[in-house]
Design a protein around this motif. Structure first.
Motif, PDB file in Angstrom:
ATOM      1  N   PHE A 130       0.872  -0.060 -50.258  1.00  7.43           N
ATOM      2  CA  PHE A 130      -0.697  -0.145 -51.094  1.00  7.43           C
ATOM      3  C   PHE A 130      -0.591   1.066 -51.572  1.00  7.43           C
ATOM      4  CE2 PHE A 130      -1.055   2.384 -46.568  1.00  7.43           C
ATOM      5  CZ  PHE A 130      -1.801   3.338 -46.940  1.00  7.43           C
ATOM      6  N   THR A 131      -2.075   1.444 -52.641  1.00  2.00           N
ATOM      7  CA  THR A 131      -2.105   1.745 -53.950  1.00  2.00           C
ATOM      8  C   THR A 131      -3.554   3.162 -53.533  1.00  2.00           C
ATOM      9  OG1 THR A 131      -1.181   0.155 -55.085  1.00  2.00           O
ATOM     10  CG2 THR A 131      -2.755   2.230 -56.031  1.00  2.00           C
ATOM     11  N   LEU A 132      -3.187   4.291 -53.191  1.00  2.00           N
ATOM     12  CA  LEU A 132      -4.642   5.130 -53.455  1.00  2.00           C
ATOM     13  C   LEU A 132      -4.756   5.636 -55.121  1.00  2.00           C
ATOM     14  CD1 LEU A 132      -2.993   7.567 -51.087  1.00  2.00           C
ATOM     15  CD2 LEU A 132      -4.550   5.439 -50.727  1.00  2.00           C
ATOM     16  N   ARG A 133      -5.864   4.951 -54.824  1.00  2.00           N
ATOM     17  CA  ARG A 133      -6.471   5.945 -56.723  1.00  2.00           C
ATOM     18  C   ARG A 133      -6.925   7.713 -56.547  1.00  2.00           C
ATOM     19  NH1 ARG A 133      -8.223   3.796 -61.242  1.00  2.00           N
ATOM     20  NH2 ARG A 133      -8.755   2.120 -60.545  1.00  2.00           N
ATOM     21  N   LEU A 134      -6.224   8.254 -56.876  1.00  2.00           N
ATOM     22  CA  LEU A 134      -6.757  10.096 -56.817  1.00  2.00           C
ATOM     23  C   LEU A 134      -7.115  10.600 -57.883  1.00  2.00           C
ATOM     24  CD1 LEU A 134      -2.952  10.706 -55.833  1.00  2.00           C
ATOM     25  CD2 LEU A 134      -4.555  10.278 -54.107  1.00  2.00           C
ATOM     26  N   GLN A 135      -7.688  11.016 -57.171  1.00  2.00           N
ATOM     27  CA  GLN A 135      -8.348  12.139 -59.037  1.00  2.00           C
ATOM     28  C   GLN A 135      -7.871  12.917 -58.846  1.00  2.00           C
ATOM     29  OE1 GLN A 135     -12.825  13.175 -56.851  1.00  2.00           O
ATOM     30  NE2 GLN A 135     -13.327  10.873 -56.636  1.00  2.00           N
ATOM     31  N   ALA A 136      -6.589  12.712 -59.376  1.00  2.00           N
ATOM     32  CA  ALA A 136      -5.973  14.101 -60.112  1.00  2.00           C
ATOM     33  C   ALA A 136      -4.607  13.045 -60.823  1.00  2.00           C
ATOM     34  CB  ALA A 136      -5.413  14.396 -59.567  1.00  2.00           C
ATOM     35  N   PRO A 137      -4.217  13.576 -61.424  1.00  2.00           N
ATOM     36  CA  PRO A 137      -2.632  13.173 -62.156  1.00  2.00           C
ATOM     37  C   PRO A 137      -1.928  12.424 -60.302  1.00  2.00           C
ATOM     38  CG  PRO A 137      -3.177  14.607 -63.620  1.00  2.00           C
ATOM     39  CD  PRO A 137      -4.542  14.976 -61.909  1.00  2.00           C
ATOM     40  N   ALA A 138      -0.978  11.674 -60.220  1.00  2.00           N
ATOM     41  CA  ALA A 138      -0.424  10.914 -58.967  1.00  2.00           C
ATOM     42  C   ALA A 138       1.175  11.924 -58.588  1.00  2.00           C
ATOM     43  CB  ALA A 138      -0.384   9.539 -59.264  1.00  2.00           C
ATOM     44  N   LYS A 139       1.396  12.142 -60.163  1.00  2.00           N
ATOM     45  CA  LYS A 139       2.662  12.790 -60.300  1.00  2.00           C
ATOM     46  C   LYS A 139       2.437  14.495 -59.979  1.00  2.00           C
ATOM     47  CE  LYS A 139       6.584  14.433 -62.957  1.00  2.00           C
ATOM     48  NZ  LYS A 139       7.014  15.213 -61.999  1.00  2.00           N
ATOM     49  N   LYS A 140       1.754  14.507 -60.122  1.00  2.00           N
ATOM     50  CA  LYS A 140       1.615  16.789 -59.843  1.00  2.00           C
ATOM     51  C   LYS A 140       0.699  15.942 -58.314  1.00  2.00           C
ATOM     52  CE  LYS A 140      -1.774  20.096 -60.977  1.00  2.00           C
ATOM     53  NZ  LYS A 140      -3.409  19.714 -62.041  1.00  2.00           N
ATOM     54  N   VAL A 141       0.249  15.361 -57.367  1.00  2.00           N
ATOM     55  CA  VAL A 141       0.240  15.333 -56.262  1.00  2.00           C
ATOM     56  C   VAL A 141       1.263  14.963 -55.302  1.00  2.00           C
ATOM     57  CG1 VAL A 141      -1.210  13.630 -54.521  1.00  2.00           C
ATOM     58  CG2 VAL A 141      -2.333  14.349 -56.344  1.00  2.00           C
ATOM     59  N   VAL A 142       2.071  14.229 -56.035  1.00  2.00           N
ATOM     60  CA  VAL A 142       3.184  14.007 -54.754  1.00  2.00           C
ATOM     61  C   VAL A 142       4.402  14.700 -55.354  1.00  2.00           C
ATOM     62  CG1 VAL A 142       5.703  12.874 -54.870  1.00  2.00           C
ATOM     63  CG2 VAL A 142       3.159  11.456 -55.509  1.00  2.00           C
ATOM     64  N   ASP A 143       4.451  15.495 -56.599  1.00  2.00           N
ATOM     65  CA  ASP A 143       5.347  17.507 -56.774  1.00  2.00           C
ATOM     66  C   ASP A 143       4.336  17.741 -55.558  1.00  2.00           C
ATOM     67  OD1 ASP A 143       6.946  15.840 -58.632  1.00  2.00           O
ATOM     68  OD2 ASP A 143       6.359  17.089 -60.318  1.00  2.00           O
ATOM     69  N   ALA A 144       3.520  18.542 -54.985  1.00  2.00           N
ATOM     70  CA  ALA A 144       2.335  18.806 -54.457  1.00  2.00           C
ATOM     71  C   ALA A 144       2.776  19.088 -53.304  1.00  2.00           C
ATOM     72  CB  ALA A 144       1.822  19.320 -54.579  1.00  2.00           C
TER      73      ALA A 144
END
Lengths: 125, 452, 526
Positions: free
Chosen positions: B384-398
Motif C-alpha cells: 500500500f502507499t503512505l502519504r507522508l507530510q515530508a519527502p519520502a526519500k528523506k524519511v526512508v533514509d532516516a
C-alpha cells in the motif's frame, strides 16, 4: 497433366479457366519432412507474383510459399489447418494451398513445365 | 589451477598429436597486432579461501533484508523460501544441465517446465503459458510486441498503474521497434483512471498492472470489455504472484495476455536478478507467443515424454522472422518457482496469500495512526502507499539509519513529478512479525517528529 | 502411434526388429524410476508447509476476492522432494559427464560460486534498498565491470542485460542511438550478418527494424572480406559478427573487416558467445569491436540451469560508451552511486538510450562470475583459453582421419565436422548423435552452423582431462567404425538405453499439449 507449371522455389500452379491452384511440389514436401502447420492467407487478398502467399512449417523449419502468379485469393484449403499432414500425403493434389483468380496469364510463361522442373530438381541433389 | 585438469605433460603429448610446437601456434590465425604476450592487468589466481574471504567482506557491507524489519517491495518481494527448494535446485542434474535440446536425456528439465507452464496457466486463469521469460519487466515488453503482432496495430496504451521501470522497458522498445505509446500519468490509490477513453480503433493493447504500482486492486473487467469492443487486447501485469492466491486472476477479468514476475515463489531478492518472467495467454494466440514452450508427446515405445515444441516461432529457426530474439529462459528460477508452489499446494498457497494480506492490513492500520502519515489505499493485497507530510526519500533514509528498511519512495522510480515526492510504497509479507510492525511504527513516528 | 519418427523410420524396438526387452511391472528399471506429473500426485489435505491461519484483521480486497479453487495439488514435503529428485535423475549434466555442445561452453561449474551468491549480503538484498545499505553490492558490480573492461580492452560496459540475446539487443540499440545522434538514422537501415551467424543476430536486427543482409562465406568457414566490402555502403548501420566464429575459427581478416566497416561509417557488433577461446590472450578492443556481449554462463561458468538464467553484459567502445543504458554504477571517493535517471546521467556526462529491464541486472550471476574470475586470475584465465583451444585441436587431430573435418585447423575452442563421413552408411548426423547418448555422452551441437551439411560441432572446453577426452575420442572412433557395419539399428533406433526413446516431435507440434488438464486421464508410467 500438361497445364502444370513450377517455380524454382518449388511451388506448383495448375490453371483451370481463370483460376490457378497453388501448392508445393513433392520434392519440397520431401525436403521439409512432416508438415506440422500451415498458415494460409485470407480470401479476397490480392497477391502479386512473388508475394508471400502462405507459410508451411515442419518441426525444425519454416518456409514461405510464394505466389507464382498474380491474382486475388478466391479459396484456401482450410483442411490443411487441421490436418497439415495432407501436404505430405498428396502435395500435388489434395495438399494444395490456395486458389487465385488470375490477373495476368502471361506470367505462366515464365515458369517451368514439368520436364524442366524435373531437370532442375535433379540438378539440386 | 584447480579447475584445469591438464598437466604440462598432457599438454606436450597433445601438442605432439596435433603436430604443433606450442600453444601459440594454435593461435596463429590471430592477427599479430592483436596478440598479447603478457598477462592482462588483473590479480592472479586465488585459492577458494581467499576468494571467499574477499567476497564475504564485500557482502558484509550490505544490509541484508533478513537482518532488519523489512518492508520493501515495488516489484520484488521477500518471502520465506523452504529449505528444500534451494537444496533441490542445486542438484547437479538440474543446475549443470543445458537447454533440453536432447529430450531423451533431459526429461527432468522438460517435465518441470511442463509443470511450470501448467501452474502459471492455472494461477493466472489463462489457457497456456510459456516456459518463462527473463523477468516481469521484459515479459511486459514482449507482451506489447505480441499484441502488436496479433492486432497488426502499432499503438499501445500504458496505464498509470504500471511499475515505472516496466513502463521504461516498454518505452525503450517502442522507440527502437517503432511503435506508438500513450502513457497515462501515475494513478493514486483510490483515484479513477480514465483509460477507457484512450482506446481507439488503432490501439493494439492496454497494459494495466494488478495490484497497481501503488498497491491498489482494481477490477479489470470494464477495461477488457472496452478494449475488446475496439479490437484491442488487454495485457495484465502481475508483479506479485502470491497475490493470485487471494485475488481474482486477470484471466477471469478478460485479460488476453497475462505477464508477471514470479520471483516471489522460490526465488530470493538477489539485488534485482535473476528473476523469472511469467507469460500466459489464450490458446488462439499461441503461435504469436515469444519464448520457449514445452509440450507433451510419446516416445518410440509409446511412453509419455516431453519436448520443446513450436520452435519455428523462435530465433534459432525463424531468424529475422522470429516472434522474439529471446534465446534463454529462466530455467533454474522456474524450477524454484515450481518446487515452492508444489510444497505450498492449494491450501498453502491460498493461506500464504491470506497471511500476506492480513500482515499488510495490520501494518496499514498501525501506520495510519501516526501523525503525518496517511494510508491512501481502499483495496490492496500486501502493498500500500503512505502519504507522508515530508519527502519520502528523506524519511526512508532516516528509517534506514534506525535499522528499518521501510519501503520505496515513489520518487525513486517516478522522476520529475513533484506530486509523488511524499509517497512511500510499503510492502508486508509473511516474514513480518508483530515485533517488526511495532519497530516500524515506532521508528516512523520518531522520524516524522524529527522531520516535521 | 504409427511407431514412425519424424525421419519416417521405425523407432521402437519391436518394429525395428531388435531383440525383445524384459519389462518390469512398474516401468522402473532399477535406479531408473518413472515419475508422474506433480498434478497426478495430488493427495487432498496434504501440504508441504505449516502456516497458521491469520486472525484479527478485516480484509480490504474490495470485491476482488478469488472465488474459485485454483486446482493445485496437495503434497507433503517428502513427496515433493522425492518427485523432483526423481525428475533430476532423468537429466544429463556437466557434473556427470562430458557435455561437448559446440557454441555452448559447458564447463565445470565450481560450487564456491554458488556459495558466494547465497551470502545474505548478496542474495538477500532488495534492488530498491537505500543506496547506503547496498554499497557492497554496487562494489561487486563495479569490480566485475572492471574485470570485463580489462579483459576486453574496452572502456565501458552495460551490466543490466539479462542474457546473451538481451545483450545483443542492448548493443544494437546503442549502435542505433549513436547513428541517430549523428543524424543518420533514416539513412542507415541495413545490418550485415554472415550466413553462419547465430539466429539471435538476425532476430535482434529485425526487432530494431533493420533489414538483414546476409554476407556469404569464403568457402573456408570465414567471412569473405571482398564480399563484405561490396555489401558496405552509406546505408549500412552495422555488421554483427561472431569471433571466434561459429565454425570454431578465428576470423583472420578481423582487423581489416573492422577497418572497412568503420570507414563505411558503420559499427562493429561482435557476438561474444565464443569469448572463452581467447579470454586473456586477445582483447576484442584491439580488434576494432564497438560492442560485444559476454555470456557469463559460457565464458565465466555461471551454471546453465537447464536453459537459464543467463546474463549478458555488453562492453562498448569509446564511440558507443555515452549511450550505455540506465542504470549503471559509478564510484567516487570510495562511495558507490547508482545512476538511475536521465538527469543523473546528464550530470555524469552520458546520454543513455533507455532502460533494458527493471532493476540492475543478474546480480546472482555477477557474484558467481566474479568468484570464478578471481579464482582464475589473469594467469588462470589465459590458461582457460589455451587449454580450451588445445583440447579442441586435440579432438580435431584425433578424429579427422575417420570423421570429415569441415575446415583445416587449427581451430579455436571447438571442432567442426560435417556428415560426409556418413555418406552411404544410411546413418545421419541425428542418428550418430543419438547413439552417443547410449554410450553415456551428451551429443555435440548438431545441424549448426548451417554452412556445412549435417554439422557436428564439438566443444570439449578446458575443464576436461586428457584421460576423459581420450575415452571420448575412442568412443567416437568406435561409433564411426560401427556405421560401416550391418548394425545400422544401433544408430537409427538410438537411444536404446536412455530414460526415453526418440520422442515424436511431429505429434507434439501438430496438436500441441502444453499443460496438464484435470480431465486428462492419468497415463503415467506404464
Amino acid at each position: 497433366m500438361s497445364d502444370i507449371r513450377f517455380t524454382d522455389q518449388h511451388e506448383w500452379v495448375r490453371v483451370e479457366g481463370d483460376v490457378a491452384t497453388i501448392g508445393i511440389s513433392n520434392y519440397a514436401q520431401e525436403q521439409l519432412g512432416d508438415v506440422v502447420f500451415v498458415e494460409l492467407p485470407e480470401t479476397g487478398k490480392t497477391l502479386a507474383a512473388g508475394d508471400e502467399a502462405a507459410v508451411v512449417e515442419s518441426v525444425k523449419a519454416a518456409s514461405e510459399v510464394y505466389a507464382p502468379v498474380s491474382g486475388e485469393v478466391v479459396e484456401v484449403n482450410g483442411a490443411l489447418e487441421d490436418e497439415p499432414g495432407g501436404v505430405n500425403e498428396d502435395a500435388m493434389g489434395n495438399g494444395w494451398f490456395v486458389k487465385l483468380k488470375l490477373s495476368d496469364t502471361s506470367e505462366l510463361d515464365k515458369l517451368m513445365d514439368e520436364a524442366a522442373y524435373k531437370e532442375f530438381c535433379d540438378g539440386l541433389d | 589451477m584447480r579447475y584445469l585438469p591438464l598437466t604440462d605433460t598432457d599438454r606436450q603429448e597433445m601438442l605432439g598429436v596435433i603436430g604443433a610446437k606450442s600453444v601459440d601456434e594454435l593461435f596463429r590465425d590471430v592477427p599479430e597486432a592483436a596478440r598479447r604476450d603478457g598477462l592482462v592487468d588483473l590479480p592472479k589466481r586465488q585459492g577458494e579461501l581467499e576468494v571467499e574471504r574477499a567476497l564475504s567482506k564485500m557482502a558484509a557491507k550490505n544490509v541484508a533484508a533478513g537482518d532488519v524489519p523489512f518492508f520493501v517491495g515495488a516489484g520484488a518481494y521477500r518471502h520465506h523460501v523452504p529449505a528444500s527448494v534451494d537444496h533441490l535446485i542445486q542438484r547437479s542434474e538440474f543446475l549443470t544441465s543445458y537447454t533440453p535440446y536432447q529430450p531423451e536425456v533431459t526429461q527432468g528439465t522438460l517435465q518441470y517446465l511442463f509443470e511450470f507452464q501448467t501452474q502459471v496457466a492455472m494461477l493466472t486463469g489463462m489457457e497456456v503459458a510459456n516456459a518463462s521469460m527473463y523477468d516481469g519487466s521484459t515479459a511486459c515488453g514482449e507482451a506489447v510486441l505480441m499484441a502488436n503482432r496479433v492486432t497488426k496495430r502499432k499503438k499501445a496504451v500504458l496505464s498509470g498503474t504500471l511499475h515505472p521501470q516496466y513502463a521504461g522497458v516498454v518505452h525503450n522498445l517502442a522507440e527502437f521497434a517503432d511503435f506508438a505509446l500513450e502513457t497515462m500519468p501515475p494513478v493514486m490509490p483510490g483515484a479513477a483512471e480514465d483509460i477507457i477513453s484512450r482506446i481507439t480503433d488503432e490501439t493494439s493493447c492496454v497494459v494495466v498492472q494488478t495490484p497497481g504500482f501503488f498497491g491498489e486492486l482494481a477490477d479489470l473487467t470494464p477495461i477488457a470489455e472496452a478494449a475488446h469492443a475496439k479490437g484491442a487486447l488487454l495485457v495484465a501485469v502481475v508483479p506479485e504472484i502470491v497475490s493470485l492466491g487471494l485475488v481474482t486472476p486477470p484471466g477471469d477479468m478478460g485479460a488476453d495476455i497475462v505477464v508477471g514476475e514470479g520471483q516471489s515463489l522460490g526465488n530470493g531478492l538477489n539485488f534485482g536478478g535473476p528473476y523469472v518472467g511469467l507469460f500466459a495467454t489464450k490458446q488462439k494466440y499461441l503461435r504469436q507467443m515469444p519464448g520457449r514452450l514445452c509440450g507433451e508427446t510419446l516416445d518410440s515405445d509409446g511412453k509419455r515424454g516431453f519436448v520443446l515444441t513450436l520452435s519455428t516461432r523462435e530465433q534459432h529457426i525463424r531468424r529475422e522472422k522470429a516472434t522474439s530474439n529471446i534465446c534463454t529462459n529462466s530455467g533454474l528460477c522456474c524450477l524454484a518457482f515450481t518446487i515452492h508452489l508444489s510444497l505450498l499446494g492449494e491450501e498453502g498457497y491460498t493461506r500464504l496469500a491470506r497471511i500476506n494480506h492480513a500482515n499488510a492490513v495490520k501494518l496499514a492500520e498501525k501506520l495510519d495512526a501516526i501523525d503525518g502519515v496517511d494510508v491512501l489505499n481502499e483495496a490492496f493485497f500486501n502493498e500500500f502507499t503512505l502519504r507522508l507530510q515530508a519527502p519520502a526519500k528523506k524519511v526512508v533514509d532516516a528509517l534506514a539509519d534506525k535499522g528499518v528498511l521501510g519501503g520505496v519512495p515513489a520518487s525513486r522510480l517516478i522522476h520529475g513529478d513533484p506530486s509523488v515526492e511524499k509517497l512511500l510504497v510499503v510492502a508486508s509479507t509473511e516474514i513480518n512479525t508483530d515485533a517488526d510492525r511495532d519497530a516500524y511504527a515506532q521508528a516512523l513516528a520518531e522520524t516524522m517528529k524529527e522531520v516535521l | 502411434m504409427s511407431g514412425m519418427n519424424k525421419q519416417g523410420r521405425p523407432t521402437s524396438f519391436a518394429e525395428s526388429g531388435a531383440g525383445a526387452e524384459r519389462t518390469t511391472f512398474t516401468g522402473n528399471k532399477g535406479l531408473e524410476l518413472e515419475e508422474p506429473l506433480i498434478f497426478e500426485r495430488d493427495t487432498p489435505g496434504a501440504c508441504g508447509v505449516d502456516f497458521d491461519e491469520p486472525e484479527g484483521y478485516q480484509p480490504k480486497l474490495g470485491k476482488l476476492e478469488r472465488k474459485d479453487r485454483i486446482g493445485l495439488p496437495g503434497l507433503s514435503e517428502p513427496e515433493v522432494v522425492r518427485h523432483f529428485v526423481r525428475l533430476s535423475s532423468k537429466n544429463y549434466s556437466i557434473d556427470a559427464g562430458l557435455y561437448p555442445l559446440g557454441s555452448c561452453t559447458m564447463k565445470h561449474n565450481p560450487r564456491i560460486n554458488e556459495k558466494m551468491a547465497r551470502l545474505p549480503g548478496f542474495g538477500d538484498v532488495h534492488p530498491l534498498q537505500p543506496e547506503q545499505t547496498v554499497q557492497g553490492a554496487m562494489e561487486l558490480i563495479d569490480t566485475l565491470a572492471h574485470w570485463l573492461k580489462t579483459l576486453t580492452g574496452l572502456p565501458a560496459v552495460a551490466m543490466s542485460p539479462k542474457a546473451g540475446a538481451h545483450g545483443e539487443l542492448c548493443g544494437m540499440m546503442a549502435i542505433r542511438a549513436a547513428i541517430e545522434a549523428k543524424g543518420e538514422g533514416e539513412q542507415r537501415r541495413r545490418v550485415l550478418v554472415p550466413e553462419s551467424a547465430h539466429g539471435t543476430n538476425p532476430a535482434t536486427a529485425a526487432l530494431l527494424g533493420y533489414k538483414v543482409d546476409t554476407i556469404n562465406g569464403d568457402g573456408n568457414g570465414r567471412v569473405d572480406l571482398e564480399a563484405l566490402r561490396e555489401k558496405l555502403g552509406p546505408d549500412v548501420a552495422a555488421i554483427m559478427l561472431t569471433n571466434p566464429n561459429t565454425c570454431g575459427l578465428f576470423e583472420r581478416d578481423i582487423i581489416e573487416i573492422a577497418k572497412a566497416v568503420h570507414e563505411a561509417g558503420a559499427y562493429f557488433y561482435c557476438d561474444g558467445a565464443n569469448f572463452n577461446a581467447i579470454v586473456g590472450r586477445v582483447r576484442p578492443g584491439d580488434l576494432g569491436v564497438d560492442a560485444m556481449h559476454i555470456n557469463l554462463h559460457k565464458t565465466f561458468s555461471t551454471p546453465h540451469g537447464g536453459g537459464g538464467p543467463g546474463a549478458g553484459p555488453v562492453v562498448f567502445s569509446e564511440a558507443l560508451a555515452p549511450f550505455v543504458p540506465l542504470p549503471y554504477v559509478v564510484q567516487k571517493d570510495g562511495v558507490y552511486d547508482l545512476i538511475e535517471t536521465e538527469d543523473e546521467a546528464k550530470a555524469d556526462g552520458t546520454t543513455p538510450f533507455g532502460r533494458m529491464t527493471a532493476f540492475h541486472g543478474q546480480m546472482g550471476m555477477f557474484v558467481r562470475a566474479l568468484a570464478y574470475m578471481m579464482s582464475h586470475g589473469s594467469d588462470g584465465l589465459r590458461q582457460v583459453a589455451e587449454d580450451s583451444v588445445l583440447n579442441a585441436n586435440y579432438v580435431l587431430a584425433s578424429l579427422k582421419d575417420v570423421m570429415s573435418a569441415s575446415y583445416e585447423g587449427p581451430c579455436m575452442h571447438e571442432a567442426l565436422f560435417d556428415d560426409r563421413f556418413l555418406k552411404g552408411t544410411g546413418v545421419e548426423t541425428l542418428d550418430f548423435a543419438k547413439a552417443m547418448i547410449d554410450e553415456g555422452y551428451h551429443p555435440m551441437t548438431m545441424y549448426f552452423p548451417l554452412v556445412v551439411h549435417g554439422a557436428l560441432l564439438i566443444e570439449p572446453t578446458e575443464t576436461e582431462s586428457k584421460q576423459g577426452i581420450d575415452l571420448f575420442i575412442a568412443t567416437l572412433r568406435d561409433l564411426v567404425a560401427a556405421t560401416g557395419s550391418n548394425d545400422k539399428e544401433r544408430f537409427t533406433g538410438a537411444p536404446h538405453f536412455a530414460p526415453r526413446g526418440r520422442l515424436d516431435e511431429t505429434a507434439a507440434a501438430r496438436k500441441p499439449i502444453l499443460r496438464w488438464q484435470p480431465e486428462m486421464p492419468a497415463q503415467a508410467a506404464d
